[in-house]
Design an enzyme around this catalytic site. Structure first.
Site, PDB file in Angstrom:
ATOM      1  N   ILE A  43      -3.701   4.722  -3.305  1.00 47.43           N
ATOM      2  CA  ILE A  43      -3.602   3.781  -4.108  1.00 47.43           C
ATOM      3  C   ILE A  43      -3.039   2.198  -3.716  1.00 47.43           C
ATOM      4  O   ILE A  43      -1.824   2.181  -3.562  1.00 47.43           O
ATOM      5  CB  ILE A  43      -2.809   4.280  -5.520  1.00 47.43           C
ATOM      6  CG1 ILE A  43      -3.267   5.517  -6.057  1.00 47.43           C
ATOM      7  CG2 ILE A  43      -2.798   3.099  -6.570  1.00 47.43           C
ATOM      8  CD1 ILE A  43      -2.293   6.174  -6.804  1.00 47.43           C
ATOM      9  N   GLU A  55      -1.420  11.073   0.881  1.00 49.24           N
ATOM     10  CA  GLU A  55      -0.302  12.359   1.027  1.00 49.24           C
ATOM     11  C   GLU A  55       0.902  12.134   0.521  1.00 49.24           C
ATOM     12  O   GLU A  55       1.391  13.265  -0.173  1.00 49.24           O
ATOM     13  CB  GLU A  55      -0.037  12.098   2.563  1.00 49.24           C
ATOM     14  CG  GLU A  55      -1.084  12.673   3.669  1.00 49.24           C
ATOM     15  CD  GLU A  55      -1.796  11.195   4.293  1.00 49.24           C
ATOM     16  OE1 GLU A  55      -1.762  10.230   3.525  1.00 49.24           O
ATOM     17  OE2 GLU A  55      -2.215  11.235   5.271  1.00 49.24           O
ATOM     18  N   CYS A  89       4.591   8.928   5.932  1.00 45.37           N
ATOM     19  CA  CYS A  89       4.127  10.080   5.148  1.00 45.37           C
ATOM     20  C   CYS A  89       4.600  11.225   6.073  1.00 45.37           C
ATOM     21  O   CYS A  89       4.985  12.498   5.490  1.00 45.37           O
ATOM     22  CB  CYS A  89       2.597  10.392   5.086  1.00 45.37           C
ATOM     23  SG  CYS A  89       2.141   8.929   3.950  1.00 45.37           S
TER      24      CYS A  89
HETATM   25  N1  THU Z   1      -3.616   5.764   4.205  1.00 41.81           N
HETATM   26  C1  THU Z   1      -3.591   7.006   3.603  1.00 41.81           C
HETATM   27  O1  THU Z   1      -3.857   7.327   2.403  1.00 41.81           O
HETATM   28  N2  THU Z   1      -3.106   7.908   4.510  1.00 41.81           N
HETATM   29  C2  THU Z   1      -3.107   8.057   5.674  1.00 41.81           C
HETATM   30  O2  THU Z   1      -2.813   8.988   6.428  1.00 41.81           O
HETATM   31  C3  THU Z   1      -3.590   6.552   6.356  1.00 41.81           C
HETATM   32  C4  THU Z   1      -3.649   5.633   5.575  1.00 41.81           C
HETATM   33  C5  THU Z   1      -4.109   4.451   3.559  1.00 41.81           C
HETATM   34  C6  THU Z   1      -3.039   3.600   3.313  1.00 41.81           C
HETATM   35  C7  THU Z   1      -4.053   2.349   2.934  1.00 41.81           C
HETATM   36  O3  THU Z   1      -4.576   2.534   1.589  1.00 41.81           O
HETATM   37  C8  THU Z   1      -5.257   2.589   3.905  1.00 41.81           C
HETATM   38  O4  THU Z   1      -5.301   4.082   3.894  1.00 41.81           O
HETATM   39  C9  THU Z   1      -5.331   1.849   5.004  1.00 41.81           C
HETATM   40  O5  THU Z   1      -4.390   1.881   5.591  1.00 41.81           O
END
Ligand code: THU
Length: 133
Positions: A43, A55, A89
């Site tokens: 988000i 995550e 994360c």
């Molecule tokens: N992002 C994730 O949700 N999980 C990951 O493991 C890597 C990055 C998201 C954060 C941001 O919204 C977008 O991916 C680009 O970094």
């Protein structure tokens, strides 16, 4: 819930990703020890630093429902290779489940597996906080 079912929940959760800035949509699904599954998606926010990864959304939803123990997390992205969780994360997941199993999948169905303590070796923990001289 088996690995493939958990991966399916992550793939579905990716549809809810709010990623108008990066256009990088991520879905996640975390399996608690009691068998319950919590999904999450990334988000984003116009104040970029306020964005949150899929995550952590999945983990925080679970913890806010009283879960403290976890077996596995699945992560879904539309990338050439499946992706592992970011460093923030990894640290946040290790607070609750240092031995968490990680299953990453891309939209072509390619799966990569790892254990959290392999991808975050020598993690900083609450024991370190108790070690002040
Ligand atoms: N992002 C994730 O949700 N999980 C990951 O493991 C890597 C990055 C998201 C954060 C941001 O919204 C977008 O991916 C680009 O970094």
């Amino acid at each position: 819930m088996n690995k493939n079912e958990l991966l399916k929940v992550a793939v579905k959760a990716r549809n809810n990703a709010y990623a108008p800035y990066s256009h990088f949509k991520v879905g996640a699904a975390i399996l608690a020890k009691n068998g319950k599954v919590y999904s999450g998606c990334n988000i984003e926010n116009s104040s970029y630093g306020a964005s949150i990864c899929a995550e952590r959304v999945a983990l925080f939803k679970a913890v806010s429902e009283g879960e403290k123990e976890f077996l596995a997390i699945a992560i879904a992205t539309d990338t050439k290779k499946p992706v592992m969780p970011c460093g923030i994360c990894r640290q946040v997941l290790s607070e609750f489940a240092p031995n968490l199993k990680i299953y990453a999948i891309n939209i072509d169905g390619k799966v990569k597996e790892a254990l959290l303590d392999q991808i975050l070796p020598d993690a900083f923990t609450k024991e370190d906080l108790e070690d002040i001289k």
